[in-house]
Design an enzyme around this catalytic site. Sequence first.
Site, PDB file in Angstrom:
ATOM      1  N   THR A   1      -2.969  13.406 -42.899  1.00 25.72           N
ATOM      2  CA  THR A   1      -3.691  13.867 -41.797  1.00 25.72           C
ATOM      3  C   THR A   1      -4.232  15.267 -42.321  1.00 25.72           C
ATOM      4  OG1 THR A   1      -3.286  15.100 -39.727  1.00 25.72           O
ATOM      5  CG2 THR A   1      -1.598  14.834 -40.968  1.00 25.72           C
TER       6      THR A   1
ATOM      7  N   GLU B   1      -4.066  17.791 -40.463  1.00 22.17           N
ATOM      8  CA  GLU B   1      -3.212  18.686 -40.086  1.00 22.17           C
ATOM      9  C   GLU B   1      -2.443  19.420 -40.964  1.00 22.17           C
ATOM     10  OE1 GLU B   1      -2.041  20.070 -36.801  1.00 22.17           O
ATOM     11  OE2 GLU B   1      -3.915  19.310 -36.305  1.00 22.17           O
TER      12      GLU B   1
ATOM     13  N   TYR C   1       5.070  18.018 -37.212  1.00 16.89           N
ATOM     14  CA  TYR C   1       4.049  16.905 -37.831  1.00 16.89           C
ATOM     15  C   TYR C   1       3.694  16.988 -39.012  1.00 16.89           C
ATOM     16  CZ  TYR C   1       0.232  13.686 -37.330  1.00 16.89           C
ATOM     17  OH  TYR C   1      -0.683  12.604 -38.098  1.00 16.89           O
TER      18      TYR C   1
ATOM     19  N   LYS D   1       4.352  15.132 -42.473  1.00 14.21           N
ATOM     20  CA  LYS D   1       3.152  14.221 -43.256  1.00 14.21           C
ATOM     21  C   LYS D   1       2.875  14.714 -44.614  1.00 14.21           C
ATOM     22  CE  LYS D   1       1.644  11.253 -40.192  1.00 14.21           C
ATOM     23  NZ  LYS D   1       1.435   9.574 -40.478  1.00 14.21           N
TER      24      LYS D   1
HETATM   25  P1  NAP Z   1      -0.663   5.958 -32.571  1.00 15.34           P
HETATM   26  O1  NAP Z   1      -2.023   5.478 -31.706  1.00 15.34           O
HETATM   27  O2  NAP Z   1       0.136   7.099 -32.156  1.00 15.34           O
HETATM   28  O3  NAP Z   1      -0.190   4.703 -33.441  1.00 15.34           O
HETATM   29  C1  NAP Z   1       0.988   4.834 -34.101  1.00 15.34           C
HETATM   30  C2  NAP Z   1       1.915   3.570 -33.288  1.00 15.34           C
HETATM   31  O4  NAP Z   1       3.015   3.789 -34.365  1.00 15.34           O
HETATM   32  C3  NAP Z   1       2.238   3.724 -31.952  1.00 15.34           C
HETATM   33  O5  NAP Z   1       2.039   2.684 -31.286  1.00 15.34           O
HETATM   34  C4  NAP Z   1       3.611   4.258 -31.977  1.00 15.34           C
HETATM   35  O6  NAP Z   1       4.441   3.816 -31.049  1.00 15.34           O
HETATM   36  C5  NAP Z   1       4.084   3.472 -33.153  1.00 15.34           C
HETATM   37  N1  NAP Z   1       5.475   3.915 -33.753  1.00 15.34           N
HETATM   38  C6  NAP Z   1       5.983   5.247 -33.686  1.00 15.34           C
HETATM   39  N2  NAP Z   1       7.249   5.063 -34.331  1.00 15.34           N
HETATM   40  C7  NAP Z   1       7.501   4.061 -34.706  1.00 15.34           C
HETATM   41  C8  NAP Z   1       8.511   3.599 -35.586  1.00 15.34           C
HETATM   42  N3  NAP Z   1       9.617   4.336 -35.765  1.00 15.34           N
HETATM   43  N4  NAP Z   1       8.269   2.395 -35.954  1.00 15.34           N
HETATM   44  C9  NAP Z   1       7.245   1.518 -35.580  1.00 15.34           C
HETATM   45  N5  NAP Z   1       6.244   2.026 -34.968  1.00 15.34           N
HETATM   46  C10 NAP Z   1       6.314   3.256 -34.516  1.00 15.34           C
HETATM   47  O7  NAP Z   1      -1.621   6.892 -33.747  1.00 15.34           O
HETATM   48  P2  NAP Z   1      -3.120   6.474 -34.353  1.00 15.34           P
HETATM   49  O8  NAP Z   1      -4.010   7.241 -33.936  1.00 15.34           O
HETATM   50  O9  NAP Z   1      -3.226   5.125 -34.352  1.00 15.34           O
HETATM   51  O10 NAP Z   1      -2.809   7.036 -35.864  1.00 15.34           O
HETATM   52  C11 NAP Z   1      -2.459   5.853 -36.903  1.00 15.34           C
HETATM   53  C12 NAP Z   1      -1.825   6.889 -38.218  1.00 15.34           C
HETATM   54  O11 NAP Z   1      -2.579   7.798 -38.494  1.00 15.34           O
HETATM   55  C13 NAP Z   1      -0.594   7.698 -37.635  1.00 15.34           C
HETATM   56  O12 NAP Z   1       0.416   7.778 -38.613  1.00 15.34           O
HETATM   57  C14 NAP Z   1      -0.965   9.079 -37.523  1.00 15.34           C
HETATM   58  O13 NAP Z   1      -0.157  10.081 -37.647  1.00 15.34           O
HETATM   59  C15 NAP Z   1      -2.334   9.006 -38.544  1.00 15.34           C
HETATM   60  N6  NAP Z   1      -3.487   9.815 -38.337  1.00 15.34           N
HETATM   61  C16 NAP Z   1      -4.154   9.654 -37.071  1.00 15.34           C
HETATM   62  C17 NAP Z   1      -5.210  10.665 -36.926  1.00 15.34           C
HETATM   63  C18 NAP Z   1      -5.781  10.200 -35.666  1.00 15.34           C
HETATM   64  O14 NAP Z   1      -6.864  11.357 -35.376  1.00 15.34           O
HETATM   65  N7  NAP Z   1      -5.886   9.181 -34.836  1.00 15.34           N
HETATM   66  C19 NAP Z   1      -5.555  11.576 -37.790  1.00 15.34           C
HETATM   67  C20 NAP Z   1      -4.905  11.692 -38.865  1.00 15.34           C
HETATM   68  C21 NAP Z   1      -3.846  10.933 -39.075  1.00 15.34           C
HETATM   69  P3  NAP Z   1       4.894   5.410 -29.984  1.00 15.34           P
HETATM   70  O15 NAP Z   1       3.945   5.403 -29.072  1.00 15.34           O
HETATM   71  O16 NAP Z   1       6.330   4.754 -29.633  1.00 15.34           O
HETATM   72  O17 NAP Z   1       5.254   6.371 -30.738  1.00 15.34           O
HETATM   73  O1  F7E Z   2      -5.508  17.990 -29.834  1.00 12.43           O
HETATM   74  C1  F7E Z   2      -6.155  20.960 -28.335  1.00 12.43           C
HETATM   75  C2  F7E Z   2      -5.070  20.935 -29.256  1.00 12.43           C
HETATM   76  O2  F7E Z   2      -3.674  16.527 -29.275  1.00 12.43           O
HETATM   77  C3  F7E Z   2      -6.657  18.526 -30.493  1.00 12.43           C
HETATM   78  C4  F7E Z   2      -3.486  13.287 -34.026  1.00 12.43           C
HETATM   79  O3  F7E Z   2      -4.029  12.120 -34.169  1.00 12.43           O
HETATM   80  O4  F7E Z   2      -5.438  14.487 -34.797  1.00 12.43           O
HETATM   81  C5  F7E Z   2      -4.856  14.539 -33.842  1.00 12.43           C
HETATM   82  O5  F7E Z   2      -4.006  15.569 -33.498  1.00 12.43           O
HETATM   83  C6  F7E Z   2      -6.810  20.026 -30.137  1.00 12.43           C
HETATM   84  C7  F7E Z   2      -5.751  20.749 -30.554  1.00 12.43           C
HETATM   85  O6  F7E Z   2      -4.866  16.219 -31.498  1.00 12.43           O
HETATM   86  C8  F7E Z   2      -5.229  20.152 -24.955  1.00 12.43           C
HETATM   87  O7  F7E Z   2      -4.286  22.190 -28.997  1.00 12.43           O
HETATM   88  C9  F7E Z   2      -6.145  21.549 -25.799  1.00 12.43           C
HETATM   89  O8  F7E Z   2      -6.062  22.059 -30.974  1.00 12.43           O
HETATM   90  O9  F7E Z   2      -6.117  15.808 -29.318  1.00 12.43           O
HETATM   91  P1  F7E Z   2      -5.255  16.426 -29.911  1.00 12.43           P
HETATM   92  P2  F7E Z   2      -4.551  16.712 -32.714  1.00 12.43           P
HETATM   93  O10 F7E Z   2      -3.378  17.717 -32.386  1.00 12.43           O
HETATM   94  O11 F7E Z   2      -5.686  17.368 -33.407  1.00 12.43           O
HETATM   95  C10 F7E Z   2      -4.739  14.786 -36.070  1.00 12.43           C
HETATM   96  C11 F7E Z   2      -5.396  14.939 -37.277  1.00 12.43           C
HETATM   97  C12 F7E Z   2      -3.391  14.087 -36.360  1.00 12.43           C
HETATM   98  O12 F7E Z   2      -3.296  13.778 -37.522  1.00 12.43           O
HETATM   99  C13 F7E Z   2      -2.609  13.686 -35.109  1.00 12.43           C
HETATM  100  O13 F7E Z   2      -1.899  12.378 -35.550  1.00 12.43           O
HETATM  101  O14 F7E Z   2      -6.971  20.100 -28.572  1.00 12.43           O
HETATM  102  N1  F7E Z   2      -5.675  21.058 -26.822  1.00 12.43           N
HETATM  103  N2  F7E Z   2      -6.013  21.248 -24.724  1.00 12.43           N
HETATM  104  C14 F7E Z   2      -5.262  20.028 -26.343  1.00 12.43           C
HETATM  105  N3  F7E Z   2      -4.416  18.989 -26.739  1.00 12.43           N
HETATM  106  C15 F7E Z   2      -3.952  17.941 -25.987  1.00 12.43           C
HETATM  107  N4  F7E Z   2      -3.495  16.748 -26.686  1.00 12.43           N
HETATM  108  N5  F7E Z   2      -3.856  18.280 -24.669  1.00 12.43           N
HETATM  109  C16 F7E Z   2      -4.508  19.423 -24.264  1.00 12.43           C
HETATM  110  O15 F7E Z   2      -4.380  19.354 -22.765  1.00 12.43           O
END
Ligand code: NAP
Ligand code: F7E
Length: 339
Positions: free
Chosen positions: A127, A129, A150, A154
Amino acid sequence: MKQVALITGIAGQDGSYLTELLLSKGYSIVGFDNHSVRMQQLRLRLADNPHRSRVLLELGDVRDRDFMTHLILSSRPDEIYNLAAQSHVGVSFQQPKVTADTALAIKGLLEISLEIHPVARIFQASTSEMFGDSPTPQTEHSNFNPLSPYAEAKLEAHEFLIEFRQRHSCYACAGILFNHESPLRREEFVSRKITRGIAKIVSGDSTELRLGNLAARRDWGHAKEYVEAMWLMLQQERPEEFVVATGKSRSVEEFVASGFALIGENWRDYVVSDQELFRPSDPPDLCGDAAEAYRKLAWQPKIPFAELVREMLLAEIGPENSLAIPRVTGVIPNSSRTR
Ligand code: NAP
Ligand code: F7E
């Protein structure tokens, strides 16, 4: 020969799109997730897919080594996509242990695979992050400076994978994924919270949208395109890490403004920035440079930001409320609300 893919966390946003992509490419898929409700949603989503008979779904936990061993032995996958994670950054401050344990499950997965099925190619979802407050644009060579449990977990997983690959010469690689969204995004993430919040305002079920840090900037792309990059990363001659990003970051405020503009409203009349929703620390600006992915994978995002916001909002509002109409009935402006 038909390819077999194993997907952990298959019922999440990316798992769902990746399943559809790989089915369209002729793969058979074995996938699992620990979230039974989302698993059911994925089954429903796949119900109309003509290739659904090539998907085997199980409930399971990526931290369970016996389960992982059984699954790898029984499916003998060509490719493994490790997507399972507690992926909410905000939640990781309250639940650092479960976040870390899940993120670090890649260690077991690499070890098991090497021992019983070393031919599998492994993709790890790393990520942006991990960069924290590193200067923009972030590339594969930027410094990491994680600012949340997180991101720390990661990063440990990311570094373990690279070291493991160097030691054992296996095909394992990590995509450094910047934010990617879609209508399948969970409601706890800001993009979906915004589009869902606007839809509730439109329907008259709500009169305000309460958010946290509006100044944070993120590089938002469409999840559908990001799973293509994952697949491409496993088709290379040599495994390598890639930044996957659009190259443009926008503030949360800009996301909000784009959404409200689609319904012909001023976001300032509805949105409250609540200190309670701020995180203890939050990367100020994550903006990726995906030039390497373009050069070596021929991957380039095509869906514009405005189209992403529109698609997400339309999915919430429903096709009957066309966004071509600037004002949607049910909107109650309230300019006296706290900003
Ligand atoms: P997501 O929607 O949260 O999907 C992850 C899935 O894994 C969820 O259904 C979650 O269920 C499940 N899970 C959690 N803990 C588990 C466990 N111990 N065993 C089996 N399954 C489990 O995330 P996503 O957006 O599809 O992202 C996919 C991957 O990319 C993740 O690893 C995330 O960290 C990474 N990533 C995402 C983004 C993004 O912007 N989407 C960016 C950078 C990296 P629960 O809801 O129960 O947790
Ligand atoms: O927040 C701000 C918050 O929770 C984005 C995951 O997929 O991308 C995701 O993580 C921004 C942050 O995503 C609210 O503080 C303001 O600055 O949508 P988010 P994230 O934290 O960027 C990364 C790349 C991953 O790897 C992660 O798995 O938005 N923010 N107000 C808020 N965020 C949330 N959730 N809720 C608010 O009310």
